[in-house]
Structures are given as structure tokens and as C-alpha cells.
Scaffold this motif. Structure first.
Motif, short mmCIF file in Angstrom:
data_model
loop_
_atom_site.label_atom_id
_atom_site.label_comp_id
_atom_site.label_asym_id
_atom_site.label_seq_id
_atom_site.Cartn_x
_atom_site.Cartn_y
_atom_site.Cartn_z
N HIS A 54 41.43 48.80 42.48
CA HIS A 54 41.37 47.34 42.51
C HIS A 54 41.74 46.84 43.91
CE1 HIS A 54 42.44 43.19 41.27
NE2 HIS A 54 41.52 43.41 40.34
N ASN A 55 42.80 47.40 44.47
CA ASN A 55 43.20 47.05 45.83
C ASN A 55 42.13 47.45 46.84
OD1 ASN A 55 45.63 45.70 45.64
ND2 ASN A 55 46.80 47.59 45.45
N HIS A 97 35.56 41.65 37.01
CA HIS A 97 36.35 41.40 38.22
C HIS A 97 35.40 40.91 39.29
CE1 HIS A 97 40.02 43.40 36.78
NE2 HIS A 97 39.17 44.18 36.14
N GLY A 100 44.72 50.27 39.46
CA GLY A 100 45.30 49.38 40.46
C GLY A 100 44.95 49.79 41.87
N ASP A 120 44.81 39.54 39.77
CA ASP A 120 45.62 40.76 39.72
C ASP A 120 46.31 40.99 38.38
OD1 ASP A 120 44.90 41.61 42.22
OD2 ASP A 120 46.57 40.64 43.23
N TYR A 121 45.89 40.25 37.34
CA TYR A 121 46.37 40.53 36.00
C TYR A 121 45.19 40.93 35.14
CZ TYR A 121 50.63 38.30 37.53
OH TYR A 121 51.76 37.98 38.22
N TRP A 122 45.22 42.13 34.63
CA TRP A 122 44.11 42.54 33.78
C TRP A 122 44.54 43.63 32.83
CZ3 TRP A 122 44.88 44.55 38.53
CH2 TRP A 122 44.75 45.91 38.70
N CYS A 150 40.61 38.65 43.91
CA CYS A 150 39.86 38.94 42.69
C CYS A 150 40.04 37.82 41.68
CB CYS A 150 40.31 40.26 42.08
SG CYS A 150 39.37 40.67 40.59
N LYS A 158 39.16 45.08 46.75
CA LYS A 158 39.48 43.80 47.40
C LYS A 158 39.32 43.93 48.91
CE LYS A 158 43.56 42.90 45.49
NZ LYS A 158 44.79 42.19 45.11
#
Ligand SMILES: [Zn+2]
Ligand SMILES: [Zn+2]
Length: 72
Positions: free
Chosen positions: A35-36, A58, A32, A70-72, A66, A39
Motif C-alpha cells: 500500500h505504501n 483503493h 501495508g 490508510d484504513y482498510w 489513497c 502510494k
């Protein structure tokens, strides 16, 4: 090694021409935190970044969103 995707992206950014989409393949699930970060990187640099992890693609757009929502 943790957060290797961020290093891979940083390297990709300096080794490819501005404006070209960046592709990174990761054999573990992206965390996470990264991921942020990705982005933000996509938004700041105005580059599209595609990260393939072990579950899915992604697609980070220039708007800082994305494709996974944001659900993965
Ligand atoms: Zn990470
Ligand atoms: Zn995502």
C-alpha cells in the motif's frame, strides 16, 4: 506469491501509455507494505492507480494519497 500487486503495477506501467490510469485487481487484501509502495509509485510516476482487492477499491492519486485514507 507475496507482493504480486507490485509486479502487476510495474508491468502495467511499462505496458500502458504515460498518463493513463492504471487498474490492478487483486484477490487478496493488499498488504501495508505494498500500500505504501503503490502510494509512492503513483506520486513518482504521476499516474492514478486503482487497486481492487477483496475488500474494497483503493484509488491512489498523483498526490500520493489513497482514497481509503490508510484504513482498510
Ligand atoms: Zn505486499
Ligand atoms: Zn488504500
Amino acid at each position: 506469491m507475496h507482493h504480486s500487486e507490485r509486479l502487476a503495477i510495474a508491468f502495467g506501467l511499462v505496458s500502458t501509455p504515460p498518463g493513463t490510469p492504471l487498474r490492478v485487481i487483486k484477490n487478496l487484501r493488499i498488504c501495508g507494505d505494498c500500500h505504501n509502495a503503490v502510494k509512492l509509485i503513483a506520486k513518482v510516476t504521476g499516474r492514478e492507480i486503482v487497486v481492487r482487492d477483496n475488500k474494497r477499491f483503493h484509488h491512489f492519486g498523483k498526490d500520493g494519497v489513497c482514497s481509503c485514507g490508510d484504513y482498510w
